[in-house]
Design a protein around this motif. Structure first.
Motif, mmCIF file in Angstrom:
data_model
loop_
_atom_site.group_PDB
_atom_site.id
_atom_site.type_symbol
_atom_site.label_atom_id
_atom_site.label_comp_id
_atom_site.label_asym_id
_atom_site.label_seq_id
_atom_site.Cartn_x
_atom_site.Cartn_y
_atom_site.Cartn_z
ATOM 1 N N LYS A 44 0.827 -1.216 0.000
ATOM 2 C CA LYS A 44 0.000 0.000 0.000
ATOM 3 C C LYS A 44 0.864 1.270 0.000
ATOM 4 O O LYS A 44 0.682 2.156 -0.831
ATOM 5 C CB LYS A 44 -0.947 -0.002 1.210
ATOM 6 N N SER A 45 1.803 1.339 0.952
ATOM 7 C CA SER A 45 2.637 2.555 1.047
ATOM 8 C C SER A 45 3.504 2.693 -0.195
ATOM 9 O O SER A 45 3.704 3.803 -0.704
ATOM 10 C CB SER A 45 3.520 2.518 2.298
ATOM 11 N N THR A 46 4.008 1.570 -0.698
ATOM 12 C CA THR A 46 4.834 1.618 -1.918
ATOM 13 C C THR A 46 4.013 2.168 -3.077
ATOM 14 O O THR A 46 4.493 2.998 -3.853
ATOM 15 C CB THR A 46 5.349 0.205 -2.267
ATOM 16 N N PHE A 84 2.471 11.309 4.856
ATOM 17 C CA PHE A 84 3.098 10.063 5.304
ATOM 18 C C PHE A 84 2.465 9.563 6.592
ATOM 19 O O PHE A 84 1.877 10.320 7.358
ATOM 20 C CB PHE A 84 4.598 10.269 5.530
ATOM 21 N N GLN A 85 2.646 8.264 6.840
ATOM 22 C CA GLN A 85 2.091 7.676 8.060
ATOM 23 C C GLN A 85 2.647 8.369 9.308
ATOM 24 O O GLN A 85 1.917 8.690 10.230
ATOM 25 C CB GLN A 85 2.423 6.182 8.102
ATOM 26 N N ASN A 86 3.946 8.583 9.312
ATOM 27 C CA ASN A 86 4.580 9.175 10.486
ATOM 28 C C ASN A 86 4.797 10.675 10.239
ATOM 29 O O ASN A 86 5.595 11.054 9.395
ATOM 30 C CB ASN A 86 5.928 8.466 10.710
ATOM 31 N N ILE A 161 -3.568 9.972 2.183
ATOM 32 C CA ILE A 161 -3.135 9.924 3.583
ATOM 33 C C ILE A 161 -2.853 8.488 3.994
ATOM 34 O O ILE A 161 -3.726 7.618 3.898
ATOM 35 C CB ILE A 161 -4.215 10.503 4.528
ATOM 36 N N ASP A 162 -1.628 8.249 4.456
ATOM 37 C CA ASP A 162 -1.234 6.909 4.888
ATOM 38 C C ASP A 162 -1.541 6.753 6.377
ATOM 39 O O ASP A 162 -1.016 7.512 7.200
ATOM 40 C CB ASP A 162 0.275 6.715 4.623
ATOM 41 N N GLU A 163 -2.411 5.816 6.709
ATOM 42 C CA GLU A 163 -2.747 5.487 8.097
ATOM 43 C C GLU A 163 -3.105 6.702 8.957
ATOM 44 O O GLU A 163 -2.399 7.028 9.906
ATOM 45 C CB GLU A 163 -1.563 4.756 8.759
HETATM 46 MG MG LIG Z 1 2.414 1.050 4.864
#
Ligand SMILES: [Mg+2]
Ligand SMILES: Nc1ncnc2c1ncn2[C@@H]1O[C@H](COP(=O)(O)OP(=O)(O)OP(=O)(O)O)[C@@H](O)[C@H]1O
Length: 240
Positions: A44-46, A84-86, A161-163
């Motif tokens: 997913k993130s990739t 990003f997630q973070n 938006i990631d997570e």
């Molecule tokens: Mg991910």
């Protein structure tokens, strides 16, 4: 429906040889609210890193009909806002103002336009008055809002938006869902949280082992218990 993003036959292997995406095909339309779900390591993130050219694999990724390339990369980055997630990966300036102003300054806005863009973005995320604070001394929920403001300040056409809900407490999560609901942007949300997905997204794309294995309306996907169990999104019924 106007097409925003089109991914065709996209495959990607990391430099160490890890094959993270295999022949991905996906079209995102204006007004979509799309959830990207799937187990850890599904890709997913990739995949979303391809949406504004942070990484490029084999195949085609087009934004508004134009294949993303070196010539239009800057333009695409201002149109596709990737969170990003973070949030610590996104916030690097001494003040909130500087972080939110970074994109507009980079795009060549003049001082008045930069100030205006920062004010509006902070208003949208409910963080007006935080301009002089250090992003590193905010709570996680506040950091996430500022991270979103750093991309909204460029008025993107697509918000990815990631997570969004990871590390938020239950009230924080629901406040955040309400906040996201009121953002009128076309959205792609990567999440493991099906409650969040159900309340925010009309469409769900399921990934596993680098491939898209399902793509459909939220109500249809979430009512398919077999599919949810198969792709690790729900717990199997326990044998009594
Ligand atoms: Mg991910
Ligand atoms: N920098 C990297 N170098 C090598 N392999 C990587 C790298 N980043 C991710 N991978 C691998 O690529 C695959 C897809 O990872 P990715 O981070 O896209 O998954 P994900 O679906 O976002 O998972 P999660 O739900 O855990 O965030 C995994 O097998 C992962 O180990």
């Amino acid at each position: 429906m106007e097409e925003l993003l089109r991914v065709e036959n996209l495959s990607y292997a990391y430099p160490d040889g890890q094959q993270a995406l295999k022949d991905i095909n996906l079209t995102v339309y204006k007004g979509d609210s799309l959830a990207l779900v799937g187990p850890n390591g599904a890709g997913k993130s990739t995949l979303i890193l391809h949406f504004n050219g942070i990484i490029r694999g084999d195949g085609n990724v087009s934004f508004l009909g134009q294949p993303i390339d070196d010539k239009n990369l800057k333009q695409v980055r201002s149109r596709v806002g990737l969170v990003f997630q973070n949030p610590d990966d996104q916030l690097f300036s001494p003040t909130v103002f500087d972080d939110v102003a970074f994109g507009p300054i980079n795009m060549g806005y003049d001082e008045a336009q930069v100030n205006d863009a920062v004010t509006k973005a902070l208003e949208l995320v409910g963080m007006s008055g935080f301009e002089k604070r250090s992003p590193h001394h905010l709570s996680i929920g506040e950091k996430k809002r500022i991270a979103i403001a750093t991309v909204l300040s460029m008025s993107p056409d697509l918000l990815v938006i990631d997570e969004p809900s990871s590390s938020l407490d239950p009230k924080g999560k629901w406040d955040f869902i309400d906040f996201l609901k009121h953002l009128s942007w076309t959205k792609i949300i990567v999440s493991h949280d099906l409650e969040l997905v159900e309340s925010l997204c009309k469409r769900i794309v399921v990934m596993q082992k680098g491939s898209i294995v399902a793509d459909g309306l939220t109500a249809d996907i979430l009512s398919d218990k077999k599919l949810l169990v198969k792709y690790g999104l729900a717990r199997p019924e326990r044998q009594l």
